[in-house]
Design a protein around this motif. Structure first.
Motif, PDB file in Angstrom:
ATOM      1  N   GLY A   1     -12.285 -25.732   4.924  1.00 17.14           N
ATOM      2  CA  GLY A   1     -11.843 -24.545   4.215  1.00 17.14           C
ATOM      3  C   GLY A   1     -12.185 -24.523   2.736  1.00 17.14           C
ATOM      4  N   LEU A   2     -12.351 -25.689   2.131  1.00 13.49           N
ATOM      5  CA  LEU A   2     -12.634 -25.711   0.689  1.00 13.49           C
ATOM      6  C   LEU A   2     -14.129 -25.638   0.373  1.00 13.49           C
ATOM      7  CD1 LEU A   2     -10.024 -28.119  -0.940  1.00 13.49           C
ATOM      8  CD2 LEU A   2     -10.039 -25.633  -0.812  1.00 13.49           C
ATOM      9  N   LEU A   3     -14.987 -25.654   1.417  1.00 17.05           N
ATOM     10  CA  LEU A   3     -16.433 -25.652   1.167  1.00 17.05           C
ATOM     11  C   LEU A   3     -16.901 -24.451   0.333  1.00 17.05           C
ATOM     12  CD1 LEU A   3     -18.462 -26.889   4.278  1.00 17.05           C
ATOM     13  CD2 LEU A   3     -18.477 -27.780   1.967  1.00 17.05           C
ATOM     14  N   PRO A   4     -16.514 -23.204   0.684  1.00 18.71           N
ATOM     15  CA  PRO A   4     -16.973 -22.075  -0.133  1.00 18.71           C
ATOM     16  C   PRO A   4     -16.524 -22.197  -1.583  1.00 18.71           C
ATOM     17  CG  PRO A   4     -16.059 -21.274   1.926  1.00 18.71           C
ATOM     18  CD  PRO A   4     -15.736 -22.730   1.844  1.00 18.71           C
ATOM     19  N   LEU A   5     -15.288 -22.657  -1.782  1.00 19.82           N
ATOM     20  CA  LEU A   5     -14.777 -22.813  -3.143  1.00 19.82           C
ATOM     21  C   LEU A   5     -15.583 -23.877  -3.893  1.00 19.82           C
ATOM     22  CD1 LEU A   5     -12.484 -21.478  -4.710  1.00 19.82           C
ATOM     23  CD2 LEU A   5     -11.073 -23.484  -4.217  1.00 19.82           C
TER      24      LEU A   5
END
Lengths: 506, 134
Positions: free
Chosen positions: B62-66
C-alpha cells in the motif's frame, strides 16, 4: 483469408467445449440444489480454479495488456488490486460468509439484518453490478470476432450470450463449475504460448526492449505516477479493487459451493496463488506490445494485433487464433458466472414463486441475458476496462461496507445498512451514468468521476455507522445468534438451525 | 490462553444431567453472558489477526505509490537494464500477497482450534480428542 479460418476454428473449439460440458452437466444435475450450488461437492482446488477461471474476464485477458501498452506502469495496479481483493476477502469475509449459508448477497443482507427491505435494495444493486460487468464481456466478444474475422460486432456478443444461456439454463451450476475450472487453464495456456513466441522474437532480451523504449521517447510511459492527480487516481483504484472484489455477485455465489468455512478459506488462498500466476503475463504483453507496435493501437484490441506485428504469415494467424480462443474462454466463463447470479436473484426476488424453481431459474437466465445484450447494443462506446473499473467502484461503495460491518460489528442495523447502500449506490452511480453518457470533464471533477472510490467508500462507511448508531434501538433481534453462527467453526456443535436461506437443500 | 488447569476428575459418578445444561455450547446457544464472553474472545482474536495482516499489506504494497511520490529517483531507477518500478509493482507484490494469505490461513485455523479446545473439553463431544492440524 486463412487467418479468419484459423480464428473461427479456435473460437468454435472453445464454444464446443463449453457446450459439451454444459450438456454433460445436464445429465448429472437433477435437483434444484445441483442447479444452484453443485450440491457442495467441489474440492478447494477445483473450486479455486473455477473461481479464478470465472474471474479472469475480458478486462483481465485483453484489457490490462492493452491499457499497459497505452498508459504505462500505473496500470500494473489493476492486476495487483484484482488479486489483493481476494486477500481482503480471505481476511474478513470468506469463512463467515460460507457459515452464513447465504447463497447470494441479498440472502446475506436478509439473514444478517432480518429485513426484507434490505434484501430488496441488495437485489437491485446485484442486478446493476452484474449488468455493468456483463456489458463489457459481450462488447469484448463483439470486438474480438470483428477483429479476427471481420464479422459485425453484434455477431460476437450474440454468440457469447447464446452459448452462456444454453450452458447455464441447461446444466446450472455444476456444469459451469467444471467448465470454469477448465477455462482457467485454457486462458493461462492461451496467454502463455503466444507470449513465449513473442519473447523469443524480441531477440536481445529484456534490456534491449527497455532501451529501445527509452530511445523512442517513452520515458514518461516508463515512469509511475504520470499525469494530473496521479496519486489520487492510483490510491482510489487500489481502494476500489482491494475492497470491490468481495461484493461482486458471481464471486460470492462460488463460496457457497465450499464444504465449510475452513474449505472456503483454503479455496481463497489457492485463488490468490492462481491469480498471481496469471497476472504475471499481461504486463509482459504490454511491454512487448509497446516495443512491437508503439502507442498507436486501440487498447481493447492491442493484444490480438501483436502476433501480426511480430511475425506475419501462418505463425501469426495461428497465434492470433490461440489468443482469440483464450479471449472467448474469458468472455464465456465470466458471462456464465454473471448470468448465473443474475438469474439467481431474478428468479428468487423478482419472479416470486409462480413457476417451479428450476423453470423459473431457466426463464430468469434467458431474460437476464437478453436484457443485458440489448443494453450492450444500445449503450455507446463505454470502454471495456473502464466499465469493469466502475463495477468494482460500485461494489466497493455498497457491498463491501455491508459485508465488513455486518460480519464484524453487531451494531449494524437494517436502517443503517439501507441508508449506506443507497448513499454508496447513488454517489458511485453518478460516475457510472457520466461514463455511459460520454461525459468526461478534466481537472479534479474528472479525476473524481473516473475513480470515485476514494470518496464514496469512506462516505458509505460513515453513513452506515452513523445511521446505525442513531437507530441502535432497532438492532436485529437475533444478532448474537447470527454472530455465533458466522464465527464459530463447524466442529463446535452450536445450534445452526433456523436459517432463512432460500436455497432448497437436497 | 489454554493454560487453564485441566478439569477436576471426580471419583464419584458424574452428574450427567446437570453437566449437559452448563456446557459452553449451551451457553452460546442460550446467548447467556458467559456465552457472549466466549464469542467475544473468538471474534476479537480473529479480527485482531485480520487487521494485523491488513496492516502488513498497507505497509508493504500500500505504501508503494506514496514511496514513488516522495522519492522521485525511484521512479526512473534502473538495475541491470530493467526499470525497478515495473518489477516492484508487477512482480514483487504477488509473493507478498501469497505469503500473507498463507500466514493468515495458518493463524486463523489455530485461533479456531484454540476456541474449540476451550469449548470441547466441557461438552464431552467426540471431536474433543484430536489435537493439531486437521
Amino acid at each position: 483469408m486463412s487467418g479468419a479460418a484459423w480464428a473461427l476454428l479456435a473460437v468454435g473449439a472453445v464454444v464446443a467445449l463449453t457446450l459439451a460440458v454444459g450438456v454433460f452437466g445436464l445429465r448429472v444435475s437433477r435437483t434444484t440444489s445441483d442447479f444452484y450450488v453443485a450440491s457442495r461437492t467441489v474440492t478447494p482446488m477445483v473450486n479455486a480454479a473455477a473461481i479464478s477461471g470465472e474471474y479472469l474476464s475480458a478486462a483481465s485477458f485483453l484489457g490490462v495488456a492493452g491499457l499497459i501498452l497505452a498508459r504505462g506502469v500505473d496500470v500494473l495496479w489493476y492486476p495487483v488490486g484484482w488479486t489483493a481483493g481476494y486477500l481482503i476477502l480471505l481476511l474478513f469475509v470468506a469463512a463467515p460468509l460460507r457459515r452464513s449459508r447465504a447463497y447470494t448477497l441479498p440472502d446475506f443482507a436478509e439473514f444478517r439484518l432480518e429485513s426484507s427491505l434490505a434484501r430488496g435494495v441488495a437485489s437491485g444493486l446485484v442486478v446493476i453490478i452484474a449488468a455493468l460487468y456483463l456489458i463489457p464481456q459481450f462488447r469484448g466478444a463483439g470486438l474480438t470476432l470483428h477483429l479476427v474475422t471481420g464479422a459485425p460486432t453484434w455477431v460476437g456478443s450474440g454468440l457469447v450470450a447464446a452459448v452462456v444461456v444454453i450452458g447455464v439454463a441447461a446444466g446450472g451450476m455444476r456444469s459451469i463449475t467444471l467448465g470454469q475450472a477448465v477455462q482457467y487453464w485454457v486462458k493461462l495456456v492461451a496467454l502463455a504460448v503466444p507470449l513465449a513466441f513473442l519473447a523469443i522474437s524480441a531477440r536481445g532480451g529484456s534490456s534491449t526492449v527497455w532501451h529501445s523504449l527509452d530511445r523512442v521517447g517513452d520515458a514518461a510511459w516508463l515512469e509511475p505516477l504520470q499525469g494530473p492527480y496521479a496519486l489520487y487516481l492510483t490510491y482510489s483504484l487500489i481502494l476500489a479493487t482491494f475492497l470491490g472484489t468481495m461484493g461482486l455477485p458471481h464471486v460470492v455465489v462460488r463460496f457457497y459451493t465450499n464444504r465449510d468455512g475452513a474449505a472456503a478459506r483454503r479455496t481463497t488462498v489457492n485463488v490468490v496463488i492462481l491469480l498471481s500466476l496469471f497476472y504475471l503475463l499481461p504486463p509482459a504483453y504490454g511491454v512487448l506490445g509497446r516495443h512491437l507496435t508503439g502507442a498507436a493501437t486501440s487498447p481493447d484490441t492491442a493484444l490480438l494485433s501483436m502476433p501480426g506485428a511480430a511475425f506475419g504469415g501462418t505463425l501469426a494467424d495461428l497465434l492470433t487464433a490461440v489468443l482469440a480462443a483464450g479471449a472467448f474462454a474469458a468472455f464465456l466463463s465470466t458471462s456464465s458466472g454473471l448470468v448465473l447470479s443474475l438469474a439467481g436473484v431474478l428468479s428468487q426476488d423478482v419472479m416470486g414463486r409462480r413457476l417451479a424453481p428450476v423453470a423459473s431459474f431457466r426463464v430468469a437466465a434467458v431474460g437476464g441475458a437478453l436484457i443485458t445484450l440489448a443494453l450492450t447494443w444500445l449503450s455507446t462506446g463505454l470502454a471495456v476496462a473502464h466499465a469493469v473499473e466502475l463495477a468494482f467502484a460500485v461494489s466497493a461503495s455498497t457491498f463491501c461496507p455491508l459485508l465488513l460491518l455486518g460480519i464484524w460489528w453487531r451494531g449494524l442495523t437494517a436502517a443503517g445498512a439501507i441508508a449506506g447502500l443507497v448513499t454508496g449506490g447513488l454517489t458511485s452511480g453518478v460516475a457510472v451514468v457520466c461514463a455511459m453518457a460520454g461525459y468526461t470533464p478534466t481537472g479534479l471533477i474528472g479525476a473524481l468521476l473516473s475513480q470515485p472510490a476514494m470518496v464514496t467508500v469512506p462516505l458509505t462507511f460513515a453513513v452506515m455507522i452513523g445511521v446505525s448508531l442513531a437507530t441502535s434501538a432497532t438492532v436485529p433481534t437475533h444478532v448474537i445468534r447470527t454472530m455465533i453462527r458466522l464465527h464459530t467453526p463447524e466442529s463446535v456443535a452450536v445450534d445452526r438451525s433456523g436459517f432463512r436461506t432460500r436455497v432448497p437443500e437436497s | 490462553m489454554t493454560k487453564d488447569p485441566p478439569p477436576r476428575v471426580r471419583v464419584t459418578a458424574p452428574v450427567t444431567a446437570r453437566r449437559r445444561r452448563t456446557t459452553v455450547v449451551s451457553e452460546l446457544d442460550a446467548e447467556s453472558p458467559i456465552g457472549e464472553v466466549y464469542l467475544r474472545s473468538l471474534l476479537r482474536s480473529q479480527l485482531r489477526l485480520a487487521l494485523g495482516v491488513t496492516a502488513v499489506l498497507v505497509v508493504t504494497v500500500g505504501l508503494l505509490p506514496l514511496l514513488f511520490a516522495l522519492v522521485p529517483w525511484l521512479r526512473t531507477l534502473e538495475i541491470a537494464g530493467v526499470r525497478i518500478a515495473w518489477v516492484l509493482i508487477g512482480v514483487c507484490c504477488y509473493p507478498i500477497l501469497i505469503a500473507l494469505a498463507r500466514a493468515y490461513l495458518r493463524r486463523a485455523e489455530r485461533n479456531e482450534q484454540d476456541f474449540r479446545d476451550l469449548v470441547a473439553p466441557l461438552t464431552g463431544a467426540p471431536n474433543a480428542e484430536p489435537e493439531g492440524d486437521r
